[in-house]
Write an enzyme that holds these catalytic residues in place. Structure first.
Site, short mmCIF file in Angstrom:
data_model
loop_
_atom_site.label_atom_id
_atom_site.label_comp_id
_atom_site.label_asym_id
_atom_site.label_seq_id
_atom_site.Cartn_x
_atom_site.Cartn_y
_atom_site.Cartn_z
N GLY A 51 155.19 44.39 106.82
CA GLY A 51 156.18 44.08 107.84
C GLY A 51 157.59 44.10 107.28
O GLY A 51 157.96 44.97 106.49
N GLY A 52 158.39 43.13 107.64
CA GLY A 52 159.77 43.07 107.19
C GLY A 52 159.89 42.98 105.69
O GLY A 52 160.84 43.51 105.09
N SER B 111 153.58 71.16 99.92
CA SER B 111 152.38 71.17 100.76
C SER B 111 152.22 72.52 101.45
O SER B 111 151.09 73.01 101.62
CB SER B 111 152.45 70.05 101.80
OG SER B 111 152.37 68.78 101.20
N ALA C 93 166.02 79.35 93.64
CA ALA C 93 164.65 79.78 93.37
C ALA C 93 163.76 78.56 93.16
O ALA C 93 163.61 78.08 92.04
CB ALA C 93 164.59 80.70 92.16
N GLY C 94 163.20 78.06 94.27
CA GLY C 94 162.28 76.94 94.19
C GLY C 94 160.86 77.44 94.32
O GLY C 94 160.25 77.91 93.36
N GLU D 173 155.54 70.50 91.90
CA GLU D 173 154.37 71.29 91.50
C GLU D 173 153.84 72.15 92.65
O GLU D 173 152.66 72.47 92.71
CB GLU D 173 153.24 70.38 90.97
CG GLU D 173 153.66 69.41 89.90
CD GLU D 173 153.83 70.10 88.56
OE1 GLU D 173 154.13 71.31 88.54
OE2 GLU D 173 153.68 69.43 87.53
N ILE E 293 164.77 69.21 86.64
CA ILE E 293 163.93 69.36 85.47
C ILE E 293 163.64 67.99 84.83
O ILE E 293 164.56 67.31 84.36
CB ILE E 293 164.56 70.31 84.44
CG1 ILE E 293 165.03 71.61 85.14
CG2 ILE E 293 163.56 70.60 83.33
CD1 ILE E 293 163.93 72.35 85.89
#
Length: 392
Positions: A349-350, A376, A134-135, A373, A161
């Site tokens: 960069g690197g 998206s 349950a997310g 929370e 949590i």
């Protein structure tokens, strides 16, 4: 138009000075060692950061309405997140997910018992909603609590949590099924479970992609007994209570994302002015400069959305208006923060791929901003519903 007050800007500077002096020099080591610095949490408490939205009677700042307590909290989260996302989320969860449910729904006795230490930063509280099954579908909560005489008996599990298993965790508020409604749907209530309660176990801390200095655990409950008076708020209203709590948390996560973007911009501007290639700084090249310009635009847009939503909260805007603004801010800033870390890593960069540079840490830390929370995808659904679309 929206503009922060002079008092808010002065408060920002105070938190920035603290973050740069007490957190920034140690952030890389804490991240590397997966160390949760409880001493710094106490210092944050001494600075008053955990009490920004709490009344004076519990040791808080007593900032209400136009005084901008919630806006101040967001500023503090942004400035901590600018140097260390782990400490930013520690404050965000400590106030938004730990203190606020007790402050909003607790009885006078519950507030007097728990809030003084939480507000002072002497202890922390967690928010147990998410479960293995349950997310985003929080209504599918499987953790159960049955009333046995004058005690609730809890069985189940929670996961991901924050602030739930540290040495200073005093309490975890959890949702649990406490019965079945007449329509067959589960009755979900909120219960307060003190740390150290027999049958309550904070399992081994997660080995996470990012937020290494943040305290995060799975929780288990086996014949865990708490007094009947540990019911938080009205029985059967737990689901609604936690959803309302998440709305505030979304704006606070937006502030954490703004801090991430600000860090990326600062690092990129400095590096692009120093790094020499082909006889000059890389910042003179459009391919680099234009990416940094895009970062500035994302940052400014995200900051305005975040603090507009925070101002709405402080001003007591209608709930649906605030809820809509919170989802918009959360969606824009978290996705922009992930993009900002990608840009920063590319500019370096690197070197951006090396853990000795902070952009690598911000790159790892940013991804969870799009998940915690409310993902998206959930924010897009809520925004669409706010427009009147019948989206599922």
């Amino acid at each position: 138009m929206f503009e922060l007050s002079r008092e808010h800007e002065e408060f920002r500077r105070t938190v920035r000075e603290f973050a740069e002096a007490e957190i920034a020099p140690h952030a890389a080591r804490w991240d590397r060692e997966h160390h949760f610095p409880t001493d710094v949490v106490h210092q944050m408490g001494d600075l008053g950061l955990f009490g920004l939205t709490a009344p004076e009677e519990y040791g808080g700042a007593g900032l209400e309405g136009a005084d901008g307590g919630f806006t101040s909290l967001c500023l503090a989260i942004e400035e901590l997140g600018r140097v260390d996302q782990s400490m930013g989320i520690t404050l965000q969860a400590g106030v938004g997910l730990g203190i606020n449910p007790v402050l909003t729904y607790g009885t006078d006795a519950q507030k007097e018992r728990w809030l003084p230490d939480l507000v002072a930063g002497r202890t922390l509280a967690g928010f147990g909603l998410t479960e293995p099954g349950a997310g985003s579908d929080a209504g599918a909560t499987a953790t159960k609590a049955r009333l046995d005489g004058d005690e609730w008996v809890i069985d189940g599990a929670k996961q991901f949590i924050t602030n739930s298993g540290s040495a200073i965790t005093s309490l975890v508020n959890i949702t649990a099924r406490t019965g079945t409604r007449e329509n067959g749907k589960p009755e979900i209530s909120t219960l307060m479970v003190p740390a150290g309660t027999p049958g309550f176990t904070a399992e081994k801390a997660y080995d996470k992609l990012g937020w290494h200095a943040s305290d995060t655990h799975p929780l288990s409950f086996e014949e865990c007994r708490v007094p009947a008076e540990n019911l938080l708020g009205e029985r059967g209203r737990g689901y609604a209570q936690f959803l309302a709590t998440l709305d505030d948390g979304r704006v606070a996560i937006s502030a954490l994302s703004v801090g991430c973007m600000q860090a990326c911009l600062d690092l990129c501007v400095a590096y692009a002015g120093e790094r020499q290639t082909f006889g000059g700084p890389i910042g003179r090249k459009q391919g680099v400069a234009f990416q940094i310009a895009d970062l500035e635009v994302m940052l400014q847009a995200g900051r305005m959305l975040t603090y507009r939503a925070a101002a709405m909260k402080d001003a007591g805007a209608p709930y649906q208006q605030f809820k809509h603004a919170a989802s918009i801010a959360k969606l824009q800033t978290t996705e922009a923060a992930v993009t900002a870390t990608r840009i920063a890593t590319q500019v370096f960069g690197g070197y951006g791929f090396m853990e000795e540079y902070p952009v690598a840490r911000f790159y790892r830390d940013a991804k969870v901003l799009e998940i915690g929370e409310g993902t998206s995808e959930v924010q897009r659904m809520l925004i669409a519903r706010g427009l009147g679309l019948p989206v599922e």
